[in-house]
Design an enzyme around this catalytic site. Structure first.
Site, PDB file in Angstrom:
ATOM      1  N   TYR A  86       0.811  -1.212   0.000  1.00 36.54           N
ATOM      2  CA  TYR A  86       0.000   0.000   0.000  1.00 36.54           C
ATOM      3  C   TYR A  86       0.852   1.272   0.000  1.00 36.54           C
ATOM      4  O   TYR A  86       0.580   2.189  -0.773  1.00 36.54           O
ATOM      5  CB  TYR A  86      -0.992  -0.017   1.166  1.00 36.54           C
ATOM      6  CG  TYR A  86      -2.279  -0.757   0.850  1.00 36.54           C
ATOM      7  CD1 TYR A  86      -2.266  -1.876   0.011  1.00 36.54           C
ATOM      8  CD2 TYR A  86      -3.494  -0.358   1.362  1.00 36.54           C
ATOM      9  CE1 TYR A  86      -3.432  -2.561  -0.291  1.00 36.54           C
ATOM     10  CE2 TYR A  86      -4.668  -1.045   1.065  1.00 36.54           C
ATOM     11  CZ  TYR A  86      -4.630  -2.144   0.239  1.00 36.54           C
ATOM     12  OH  TYR A  86      -5.794  -2.817  -0.067  1.00 36.54           O
ATOM     13  N   GLU A 116       0.832   6.275  -6.978  1.00 39.24           N
ATOM     14  CA  GLU A 116      -0.278   7.182  -7.264  1.00 39.24           C
ATOM     15  C   GLU A 116       0.094   8.659  -7.102  1.00 39.24           C
ATOM     16  O   GLU A 116      -0.166   9.479  -7.998  1.00 39.24           O
ATOM     17  CB  GLU A 116      -1.459   6.847  -6.347  1.00 39.24           C
ATOM     18  CG  GLU A 116      -2.072   5.468  -6.588  1.00 39.24           C
ATOM     19  CD  GLU A 116      -3.141   5.157  -5.568  1.00 39.24           C
ATOM     20  OE1 GLU A 116      -4.111   5.939  -5.473  1.00 39.24           O
ATOM     21  OE2 GLU A 116      -3.015   4.150  -4.851  1.00 39.24           O
TER      22      GLU A 116
END
Length: 219
Positions: free
Chosen positions: A143, A151
């Site tokens: 993550y 991202e």
């Protein structure tokens, strides 16, 4: 849980696991054949866009109560990822070949293959301990990798193109700010929103793995 719901969830999660496995395989095949990080979107972008869009069903699952996840956290994850892949990566050709897109897609794909496999196998009551452990462990590494060098770095690199193209100008015409301003605000808020999700997952990990260990001891 009714038998029909179990069958539906097994089919849904199995298809998602298969789709993400195909995406990961396509990305890695391209990487090993070209020795380049710039082909991730070309290899699997359309499929990932589809899989991510369809995953809105998980928000509905939580709202209907057929899974115990609730609505808020599934919606936060769906909203963040869908905005990233559909509103930014899909619409801005210049960012599609960035290494950060490769990092994001690989991190997502590995995490989702494990997550959906775990859900599918739980539906039929035969999930191996290893899959359960991986489901509640690999996100600890994947993550943050998917977030920061993935991202967020992609969104940051997209900013000049968003400004140059005046992206979504018609959509934001009614607002006193542009999509460029909105994306800047998203970048600022992203780590804080993500941290809430991450803390929720860590709490879930302690609960699930602790319960799993107790079940094994009783056996």
């Amino acid at each position: 849980m009714p038998a029909f719901s179990k069958l539906y969830l097994f089919a849904y999660n199995s298809l998602q696991a298969f789709g993400w496995a195909v995406s990961l395989f396509a990305i890695l095949i391209n990487f090993f054949s070209t020795h380049s990080l710039d082909g991730a979107y070309a290899s699997a972008g359309d499929l990932i866009c589809l899989l991510q869009t369809v995953s809105f069903l998980e928000v509905i699952h939580g709202a209907l109560g057929i899974v115990p996840s609730g609505v808020l956290f599934p919606f936060m994850q769906w909203g963040g990822r869908t905005h990233f892949v559909l509103a930014i990566v899909r619409q801005i050709v210049e960012v599609q070949e960035l290494p950060s897109v490769f990092i994001t897609f690989v991190a997502w794909s590995i995490a989702e293959v494990i997550r959906y496999s775990h859900y599918a196998l739980n539906c039929i009551g035969s999930c191996p301990s290893l899959i359960t452990y991986l489901r509640y462990t690999v996100f600890i590494v994947l993550y943050p990798i998917g977030l920061a060098p993935g991202e967020m770095w992609t969104m940051y690199q997209a900013l000049p193109f968003v400004k140059k193209k005046n992206l979504y100008a018609d959509l934001f015409a009614a607002f006193p700010f542009s999509y460029y301003n909105f994306l800047m605000a998203v970048l600022i808020c992203y780590p804080f929103l993500w941290l809430n999700l991450y803390r929720y997952l860590l709490k879930q990990r302690r609960s699930k793995l602790g319960r799993h260990q107790e079940t094994k001891k009783k056996k």
